[in-house]
Every structure is written in structure tokens, then in C-alpha cells.
Design a protein around this motif. Structure first.
Motif, PDB file in Angstrom:
ATOM      1  N   ASP A 167     -17.579   5.178 -40.408  1.00 51.29           N
ATOM      2  CA  ASP A 167     -18.458   4.212 -39.729  1.00 51.29           C
ATOM      3  C   ASP A 167     -19.732   3.951 -40.525  1.00 51.29           C
ATOM      4  O   ASP A 167     -20.398   2.929 -40.323  1.00 51.29           O
ATOM      5  CB  ASP A 167     -18.845   4.714 -38.334  1.00 51.29           C
ATOM      6  CG  ASP A 167     -17.644   4.823 -37.410  1.00 51.29           C
ATOM      7  OD1 ASP A 167     -16.700   4.032 -37.590  1.00 51.29           O
ATOM      8  OD2 ASP A 167     -17.640   5.702 -36.526  1.00 51.29           O
ATOM      9  N   ARG A 221     -23.034  -2.978 -49.569  1.00 52.79           N
ATOM     10  CA  ARG A 221     -23.125  -3.845 -48.385  1.00 52.79           C
ATOM     11  C   ARG A 221     -22.325  -5.136 -48.580  1.00 52.79           C
ATOM     12  O   ARG A 221     -21.680  -5.630 -47.652  1.00 52.79           O
ATOM     13  CB  ARG A 221     -24.590  -4.145 -48.075  1.00 52.79           C
ATOM     14  CG  ARG A 221     -25.240  -3.118 -47.155  1.00 52.79           C
ATOM     15  CD  ARG A 221     -26.639  -3.545 -46.727  1.00 52.79           C
ATOM     16  NE  ARG A 221     -27.600  -3.334 -47.803  1.00 52.79           N
ATOM     17  CZ  ARG A 221     -28.285  -2.192 -47.972  1.00 52.79           C
ATOM     18  NH1 ARG A 221     -28.120  -1.180 -47.134  1.00 52.79           N
ATOM     19  NH2 ARG A 221     -29.138  -2.067 -48.969  1.00 52.79           N
ATOM     20  N   GLY A 228     -14.921  -7.322 -44.457  1.00 54.96           N
ATOM     21  CA  GLY A 228     -14.902  -7.278 -43.003  1.00 54.96           C
ATOM     22  C   GLY A 228     -14.838  -5.873 -42.440  1.00 54.96           C
ATOM     23  O   GLY A 228     -14.259  -5.651 -41.365  1.00 54.96           O
ATOM     24  N   ASP A 230     -16.537  -2.572 -40.763  1.00 57.32           N
ATOM     25  CA  ASP A 230     -17.664  -2.210 -39.904  1.00 57.32           C
ATOM     26  C   ASP A 230     -18.190  -0.843 -40.321  1.00 57.32           C
ATOM     27  O   ASP A 230     -18.004   0.158 -39.623  1.00 57.32           O
ATOM     28  CB  ASP A 230     -17.226  -2.208 -38.438  1.00 57.32           C
ATOM     29  CG  ASP A 230     -18.402  -2.025 -37.489  1.00 57.32           C
ATOM     30  OD1 ASP A 230     -19.553  -2.195 -37.941  1.00 57.32           O
ATOM     31  OD2 ASP A 230     -18.162  -1.692 -36.303  1.00 57.32           O
ATOM     32  N   CYS A 231     -18.820  -0.820 -41.486  1.00 59.72           N
ATOM     33  CA  CYS A 231     -19.344   0.434 -42.051  1.00 59.72           C
ATOM     34  C   CYS A 231     -20.791   0.201 -42.440  1.00 59.72           C
ATOM     35  O   CYS A 231     -21.088  -0.642 -43.291  1.00 59.72           O
ATOM     36  CB  CYS A 231     -18.519   0.847 -43.271  1.00 59.72           C
ATOM     37  SG  CYS A 231     -19.088   2.350 -44.088  1.00 59.72           S
ATOM     38  N   THR A 232     -21.689   0.932 -41.823  1.00 59.19           N
ATOM     39  CA  THR A 232     -23.117   0.767 -42.068  1.00 59.19           C
ATOM     40  C   THR A 232     -23.534   1.495 -43.341  1.00 59.19           C
ATOM     41  O   THR A 232     -23.209   2.667 -43.532  1.00 59.19           O
ATOM     42  CB  THR A 232     -23.938   1.303 -40.884  1.00 59.19           C
ATOM     43  OG1 THR A 232     -23.563   0.604 -39.704  1.00 59.19           O
ATOM     44  CG2 THR A 232     -25.429   1.125 -41.133  1.00 59.19           C
TER      45      THR A 232
END
Length: 283
Positions: A167, A221, A228, A230-232
Motif C-alpha cells: 500500500d 510516483r 494505476g 494505489d501505492c503511496t
């Protein structure tokens, strides 16, 4: 042109195979860079019209413990290649690195800026540069940085894998440079070799890196956004990610002199899109 390429499976060599399938490619089995004399002999035997060295010791951290071995591959072998090319009067294109600089400041390094490597890898690559120049034949030393592609091991592929598994990731944000697509490096090498074969006065040292300059965290980033995922990405300083070899904080390189070959800096964001398509990560 009859082109001889040292390297077969690396990122740039793989792209050269796509662009110049008729070239002769020498992998480790055909020409081991730990045997410089054999590399020179391979050039003399093939008698090509140009040589591109896309092979090197690239294990930066391992070089700290095995500098003597890295020096043969990165220093002595390119020197022997360049000397053989000088004897034959043919162009030699050699890929080098931003690691020959100390990474100080925030100003892009020009090709004539004083060198001051921080570690063993940079020192061995600098020795290769010096040997190529001393050989006296038509040549181009192409310093590049942060190479990526859909092939081999590189930052883009690592981030793509980890981004699908986690994540969040912490990525170094205080090292700034230009991510550079291997495909663009291969195209540049071929263009330079062709032009040197008719105009040896273009011989010299050049810089070639992607634009715009970014941090590793910025690069990460962009990869996550395009894929696509969803990894911060959380910025961290280099001090929180220690490595045996110190990395340059400033890998910015001034590439304006490439205009003599009609070349300019490649857009790494567009190249990231293409690499992700090649990997099947996006359509």
C-alpha cells in the motif's frame, strides 16, 4: 555500417538488438570484459566499421568490495577496445555514468566539469573514460544516468512489482537526476557512431539523460500513477536508506552539446508509458 556491440543481454544491448538486428553482439561467452586483450582481439578479427561498448560492471555496491575486478571490466577493457578501434581508424562509442562526479550542488554537470568520484564504481568508470580518450581514435563517451526499460533489473520494474504488493513505499527524495530510457540511449549510440564515421572531429565526451530532472521518489510516483497502482510514495532522505556505495545527490547533467549530433534529451515520462505497455502493465 557493420557494427560490433559489446554486450548482449543488458538493457541498452537489448534495445540495440531491436534497432540494429544485423549488428554483431558479443556477450560474456564471446568476449569477457575481464579479459581486455580478448576484447581487443575480437575487434581486430571482426574488423567492423564501428564499435559500441554497452557492457560494464554495473553492480555499484559490489564494486566497493571488488574494485580491482571492476577496474578491469570498466577501466582496462574499454581502454583495450578503444586502442584496437584507433588502430583500425573506426569510431568507438562508450557508455559511461554520472558517478564520475561528486554529486555536489544543484547545478547540472557539464561534460568538462572536473570529475571526483565518490566510490569504486565511479573510479573504475573514470579510468575507462581516460583510457578511451588516450587511445586517440574517433570516439564518443556518452555519460548517462538512471537507466530503465522493460528489460533486465531496474528501478521501474522494481517499483512496479512492489507497488502491486504494498500500500505504501518509502523512496529517496534527495537524489536528483534524469531517468533515461535504454531505448533512447541505444538510438543515440547508433546515431553517434554513424556520424563519427564521417566526421571524427565530433569526438569527445557528451551527456545524455532524460528530462525533466526528478528525484527517485518523483519517478516512483509517476510509475504508480501511470500503472494505476494505489501505492503511496513517502519521501525519505538518503540517510534512511544506507548503501555500501554512496550515491551522488546531484545527478543532473547538462546535455546541450548533444546538439552537434542532432540529439536532445528524451522525455522519460513518455518512455515510462512505453515501458509499462511493453511489460503489459497498461494498454
Amino acid at each position: 555500417m557493420s557494427i560490433l556491440v559489446f554486450g548482449s543481454t543488458g538493457q541498452v544491448a537489448t534495445e540495440l538488438k531491436r534497432l540494429a538486428p544485423d549488428a554483431i553482439f558479443l556477450g560474456r561467452a564471446q568476449a569477457d570484459l575481464s579479459d581486455p586483450a580478448a576484447c581487443a582481439a575480437a575487434i581486430r578479427a571482426a574488423r567492423p566499421t564501428a564499435v559500441i561498448n554497452a557492457a560494464a560492471w554495473t553492480a555499484v555496491d559490489k564494486a566497493e568490495a571488488e574494485e580491482a575486478a571492476a577496474e578491469v571490466v570498466n577501466g582496462d577493457a574499454p581502454t583495450a577496445m578503444a586502442e584496437a578501434c584507433a588502430e583500425l581508424g573506426i569510431p568507438f562509442v562508450h557508455i559511461s555514468t554520472d558517478y564520475v562526479f561528486d554529486g555536489a550542488g544543484e547545478t547540472p554537470f557539464t561534460p568538462d566539469h572536473p570529475t571526483a568520484p565518490l566510490g569504486a564504481y565511479g573510479r573504475t568508470k573514470l579510468k575507462g573514460e581516460e583510457g578511451v580518450r588516450a587511445a586517440g581514435g574517433p570516439h564518443a563517451i556518452l555519460r548517462t544516468s538512471w537507466v530503465f526499460s522493460a528489460h533486465g533489473n531496474n528501478f521501474l520494474k522494481t517499483m512496479l512489482r512492489l507497488g502491486a504488493e504494498r500500500d505504501g513505499l518509502t523512496v529517496v527524495a534527495d537524489q536528483i537526476g534524469g531517468p533515461t530510457p535504454a531505448s533512447a540511449i541505444a538510438e543515440a549510440c547508433l546515431a553517434i557512431a554513424a556520424q563519427l564515421s564521417v566526421d571524427a572531429s565530433k569526438s569527445g565526451t557528451y551527456h545524455f539523460s532524460g528530462t525533466p530532472d526528478a528525484s527517485w521518489a518523483d519517478f516512483a510516483r509517476e510509475i504508480m500513477a501511470q500503472a494505476g497502482l494505489d501505492c503511496t510514495i513517502t519521501d525519505i532522505p538518503s540517510s534512511q536508506f544506507p548503501t555500501p556505495a554512496k550515491r551522488p545527490a546531484n545527478s543532473r547533467m547538462a546535455c546541450e552539446t548533444l546538439a552537434v549530433f542532432g540529439l536532445s534529451r528524451p522525455d522519460w515520462k513518455a518512455a515510462t508509458t512505453q515501458a509499462l505497455k511493453d511489460l503489459g502493465a497498461i494498454t
